[in-house]
Write an enzyme that holds these catalytic residues in place. Structure first.
Site, PDB file in Angstrom:
ATOM      1  N   GLY A  46       5.026   2.471   3.578  1.00  0.00           N
ATOM      2  CA  GLY A  46       4.585   1.142   3.160  1.00  0.00           C
ATOM      3  C   GLY A  46       3.393   1.267   2.233  1.00  0.00           C
ATOM      4  N   GLN A  51      -4.332  -1.637  -1.657  1.00  0.00           N
ATOM      5  CA  GLN A  51      -4.595  -0.194  -1.658  1.00  0.00           C
ATOM      6  C   GLN A  51      -4.628   0.394  -3.067  1.00  0.00           C
ATOM      7  OE1 GLN A  51      -1.389   0.387   1.506  1.00  0.00           O
ATOM      8  NE2 GLN A  51      -2.772   2.087   1.970  1.00  0.00           N
ATOM      9  N   CYS A  92      -2.410   6.046   7.556  1.00  0.00           N
ATOM     10  CA  CYS A  92      -2.598   5.151   6.418  1.00  0.00           C
ATOM     11  C   CYS A  92      -2.921   5.981   5.195  1.00  0.00           C
ATOM     12  CB  CYS A  92      -3.738   4.174   6.706  1.00  0.00           C
ATOM     13  SG  CYS A  92      -4.035   3.006   5.359  1.00  0.00           S
ATOM     14  N   LEU A  93      -2.293   5.656   4.074  1.00  0.00           N
ATOM     15  CA  LEU A  93      -2.544   6.402   2.836  1.00  0.00           C
ATOM     16  C   LEU A  93      -3.989   6.217   2.374  1.00  0.00           C
ATOM     17  CD1 LEU A  93       0.810   5.634   0.985  1.00  0.00           C
ATOM     18  CD2 LEU A  93       0.155   7.766   2.138  1.00  0.00           C
ATOM     19  N   HIS A 134       0.771  -3.736   9.838  1.00  0.00           N
ATOM     20  CA  HIS A 134      -0.199  -2.831   9.186  1.00  0.00           C
ATOM     21  C   HIS A 134      -0.448  -3.278   7.731  1.00  0.00           C
ATOM     22  CE1 HIS A 134      -1.734   1.424   8.340  1.00  0.00           C
ATOM     23  NE2 HIS A 134      -1.504   0.977   7.132  1.00  0.00           N
ATOM     24  N   GLU A 135       0.623  -3.594   7.009  1.00  0.00           N
ATOM     25  CA  GLU A 135       0.478  -3.978   5.590  1.00  0.00           C
ATOM     26  C   GLU A 135      -0.196  -5.342   5.435  1.00  0.00           C
ATOM     27  OE1 GLU A 135       0.797  -1.617   3.782  1.00  0.00           O
ATOM     28  OE2 GLU A 135       2.172  -0.366   4.924  1.00  0.00           O
ATOM     29  N   HIS A 138      -3.855  -5.054   5.583  1.00  0.00           N
ATOM     30  CA  HIS A 138      -4.446  -4.630   4.304  1.00  0.00           C
ATOM     31  C   HIS A 138      -4.738  -5.837   3.413  1.00  0.00           C
ATOM     32  CE1 HIS A 138      -4.501  -0.273   4.296  1.00  0.00           C
ATOM     33  NE2 HIS A 138      -3.224  -0.173   4.621  1.00  0.00           N
TER      34      HIS A 138
HETATM   35  O1  GNR Z   1       2.995   5.842   5.488  1.00  0.00           O
HETATM   36  C1  GNR Z   1       2.537   5.168   6.415  1.00  0.00           C
HETATM   37  N1  GNR Z   1       2.926   5.438   7.680  1.00  0.00           N
HETATM   38  C2  GNR Z   1       2.634   4.622   8.758  1.00  0.00           C
HETATM   39  C3  GNR Z   1       2.845   5.133  10.027  1.00  0.00           C
HETATM   40  C4  GNR Z   1       2.594   4.360  11.138  1.00  0.00           C
HETATM   41  C5  GNR Z   1       2.148   3.079  10.983  1.00  0.00           C
HETATM   42  C6  GNR Z   1       1.920   2.559   9.731  1.00  0.00           C
HETATM   43  C7  GNR Z   1       2.167   3.323   8.622  1.00  0.00           C
HETATM   44  S1  GNR Z   1       1.903   2.655   7.044  1.00  0.00           S
HETATM   45  C8  GNR Z   1       1.551   4.115   6.142  1.00  0.00           C
HETATM   46  C9  GNR Z   1       1.412   3.812   4.666  1.00  0.00           C
HETATM   47  C10 GNR Z   1       0.229   2.887   4.452  1.00  0.00           C
HETATM   48  O2  GNR Z   1      -0.911   3.246   4.497  1.00  0.00           O
HETATM   49  N2  GNR Z   1       0.491   1.626   4.267  1.00  0.00           N
HETATM   50  O3  GNR Z   1      -0.512   0.757   4.139  1.00  0.00           O
HETATM   51 NI    NI Z   2      -2.174   1.597   5.222  1.00  0.00          NI
END
Ligand code: GNR
Ligand code: NI
Length: 185
Positions: A46, A51, A92-93, A134-135, A138
């Site tokens: 995601g 980001q 998270c990236l 999660h997204e 952000h």
């Molecule tokens: O790549 C991602 N893996 C992930 C694993 C578990 C829960 C959420 C994520 S999202 C993350 C990519 C990211 O940072 N998206 O904002």
């Molecule tokens: Ni993230």
């Protein structure tokens, strides 16, 4: 197509609240394509526009095993369909190489628009539900580390601040080495 640089914690720009997208146009569709390319390259499942320092309500997601089910969600929102929460080890990236458990609603109702402006309304479960929550965080300036203890978050912040200092030193060293080489002909 283009790879976009990803902001990393504790960059204050990750704390901005993204604005609604008023018109879905070619610029938005191009941004979605570039974000998908950036997400697949990372690799990640995601990516939120926040980001890549674009503070508009756009996220891309692909939770498929083969990475061949890209989803573009514009002005997304969700609500829980159960009180039940499940813990999942999140990454998270924008917080590279740190992983920890976060409890999220296990079943949610997603509403959004796709890149053609068509409304999306579906029930999400499992990893898709985790990723949507999660997204959406952000877009509201929130990161998964905010759910951890202050102690854990501070530890992560200090380690990433050191990495960023080291990255800058490496970049400077490489630039100097290049200038030296060029001056020697
Ligand atoms: O790549 C991602 N893996 C992930 C694993 C578990 C829960 C959420 C994520 S999202 C993350 C990519 C990211 O940072 N998206 O904002
Ligand atoms: Ni993230």
């Amino acid at each position: 197509m283009a790879l976009l640089p990803i902001l990393e914690f504790p960059d204050p720009r990750l704390r901005k609240v993204a604005a609604d997208i008023a018109h879905i146009n070619d610029d938005i569709r191009q941004l979605a394509k570039d974000m998908l390319e950036t997400m697949y390259h990372a690799p990640g499942i995601g990516l939120a526009a926040s980001q890549v320092n674009v503070h508009q309500r756009l996220v891309v997601i692909d939770v498929s095993d083969d990475g061949d089910e890209p989803r573009v969600l514009i002005n997304p929102s969700w609500e829980p369909l159960t009180e039940d929460k499940q813990s999942y080890q999140e990454g998270c990236l924008s917080v590279p190489e740190f992983y920890d458990d976060v409890a999220r609603y296990s079943r949610i109702q997603l509403s959004a628009f796709d890149e053609q402006g068509e409304p999306i309304s579906e029930v999400a479960e499992g990893l898709f539900a985790v990723c949507i929550q999660h997204e959406l965080d952000h877009l509201n300036g929130k990161l998964f580390v905010d759910y951890l203890s202050n102690l854990k978050r501070d530890r992560i912040r200090k380690k990433l601040e050191k990495k960023h200092r080291d990255d800058i030193k490496d970049t400077l060293y490489e630039a100097k080495a290049k200038v030296n080489l060029e001056s020697q002909g």
